[in-house]
Design an enzyme around this catalytic site. Structure first.
Site: not given
Length: 492
Positions: A158, A279
């Site tokens: 999980h 970027s």
């Protein structure tokens, strides 16, 4: 070159360019152009062997086919007015050797069995390429795992800290999955490895073709046993797309974790700069673009599979033109998988894992609590559910020290773990992540000895799979070489 010779008998009139483009399959046919020439040569040798075609036109045709094989199909053959490469190539041959010769190649054959044979030839090659790439990826996973059998890290369920494991155990989990992908593709290959040639439109032909002979020339294990199924079936394509989609789903899961692990707040891995981008505005950024695009490619392959299933689900027997629309999905799907897997191997092989960071996180979130509960069971005879409740209650209270465990035991089970003999030293030993890993030494476990067995076993399996690729590729290549040699002897 002339207009489409196939339309000149039954049909009249000219088509608009938009209509020709709508019907054409030329983009997808570029995948099978070489295979189509091999099919022509095998069929021509079969016609000659059975004395269905005379020697003079057969030799002229073979010489023209070999010239195309040696120098490539002219761009004219891909003109959309011919709908497909089969018609375009036939038009070229008729222009070159005349219709009296060139018009004889299609005896005992339909475009239906022709294209089905070409697709299977190319798909076999694609399967082999993908299995070879998977073998390289699996070898990388095994090599990296061998160097990290004692690298303790947190395991997750999980996406929460669950139990300690090792990086080797984690990598071997993915190697197992990719080995199953290999097995699926090998099984699919056997089902693809049947020649439709000689099935004609669907009801075979009155010409006495030797289908075993042409199948052997083209490197197939056997002819497809039912002529209707041979031209109508595309379940083999759906199966390979399904296998590729399953494989890419596993690759996507691994890429997802590499993306997460490379973030500053996890910091388990540093990906090589070659597999990252920056970027355009933020100069500090190092983005895991290859992993992200590969994650998206998995969705693209799943889409190709869905399209293939949807195209075929409502088709009556036997051949329908709808099947033309399936073929581009097949090529795009297998190409995406074939391109992705080598890049994933390179990304993993060049990655740097921060073993210190992994070790620091290994016991976070009470991840060794299971081993403490197991100690209460193994050493003090408690039922596991009772031990589970005691340790869980202590976690609720925020600590697994002796005092908290004692309070939790009295509160939840009306017993004293101190009186049973539990000590701080035994708690500390149970909560050590390395101890929790070491005691899990059964088959498939993360303990170094158990992992070493897994690595050895998987290396043996990998060697068998790699050997199969080598043997199968060699046999297929030899078949094609023999076919070309026989064609050259025939044309001489």
């Amino acid at each position: 070159m002339r207009s489409d010779q196939i339309r000149q008998g039954r049909l009249a009139g000219e088509r608009s360019g938009d209509l020709e483009h709508f019907l054409a399959s030329m983009d997808a046919d570029r995948w099978i152009a070489r295979a189509d020439l091999l099919v022509d040569m095998a069929h021509l040798l079969g016609l000659s062997r059975q004395e269905i075609i005379d020697e003079t036109p057969a030799r002229a045709l073979m010489a023209a086919l070999l010239d195309l094989y040696d120098h490539g199909l002219p761009e004219e053959a891909f003109d959309e007015r011919f709908e497909d490469i089969h018609a375009g190539k036939e038009a070229y041959l008729i222009d070159r050797v005349g219709e009296d010769f060139g018009g004889r190649l299609h005896m005992g054959r339909s475009r239906n069995d022709e294209v089905a044979t070409c697709i299977r030839i190319r798909l076999k090659e694609e399967i082999l390429a993908l299995v070879r790439s998977l073998a390289d990826l699996r070898a990388t996973l095994l090599d990296v795992a061998a160097g990290h059998t004692e690298t303790v890290m947190p395991g997750f369920t999980h996406l929460q800290h669950a139990q300690p494991t090792t990086l080797a155990h984690y990598l071997l989990a993915y190697e197992q999955a990719f080995s199953r992908d290999t097995a699926r593709l090998r099984e699919a290959y056997a089902r693809v490895d049947a020649s439709p040639l000689g099935s004609a439109a669907f009801a075979s032909t009155g010409f006495p073709l030797d289908r075993d002979y042409t199948a052997r020339l083209l490197g197939f294990a056997r002819p497809a046993p039912n002529s209707m199924d041979a031209v109508a079936a595309r379940d083999f394509a759906v199966e390979v797309l399904a296998d590729a989609s399953i494989c890419m789903t596993t690759a996507s899961r691994l890429c997802e974790e590499l993306v997460l692990w490379s973030t500053a707040f996890v910091g388990f891995v540093r990906l090589d700069d070659a597999y990252c981008s920056s970027s355009s505005i933020m100069p500090q950024k190092k983005n895991p673009d290859v992993a992200e695009i590969m994650r998206a490619k998995a969705g693209s392959v799943a889409g190709e599979l869905t399209a293939a299933i949807t195209i075929t689900k409502g088709l009556p027997m036997s051949y329908n033109r709808d099947l033309q629309e399936l073929t581009p999905h097949l090529w795009r799907g297998v190409e995406a998988a074939r391109q992705s897997i080598p890049l994933l191997a390179g990304m993993l092989g060049s990655a740097a894992f921060d073993t210190g960071r992994m070790a620091a996180e290994a016991d976070r979130g009470f991840s060794t609590a299971t081993e403490l509960a197991d100690v209460l069971v193994r050493e003090y005879g408690l039922p596991f559910r009772t031990a589970h409740r005691i340790v869980g209650r202590a976690v609720r209270h925020g600590s697994l020290d002796l005092a908290t465990l004692e309070a939790a035991a009295r509160e939840s089970a009306d017993l004293s773990v101190v009186e049973l003999g539990l000590t701080r030293e035994k708690i500390d030993a149970a909560l050590d992540p390395r101890h929790a890993v070491a005691v899990r030494n059964i088959v498939g476990g993360p303990a170094p000895a158990a992992v070493a067995v897994q690595i050895d076993e998987q290396k043996e399996l990998l060697a068998r799979d790699a050997g199969w690729v080598e043997e199968t590729e060699s046999a297929l290549s030899s078949a094609f070489e023999d076919l070309i040699l026989e064609a050259r002897r025939f044309a001489a």
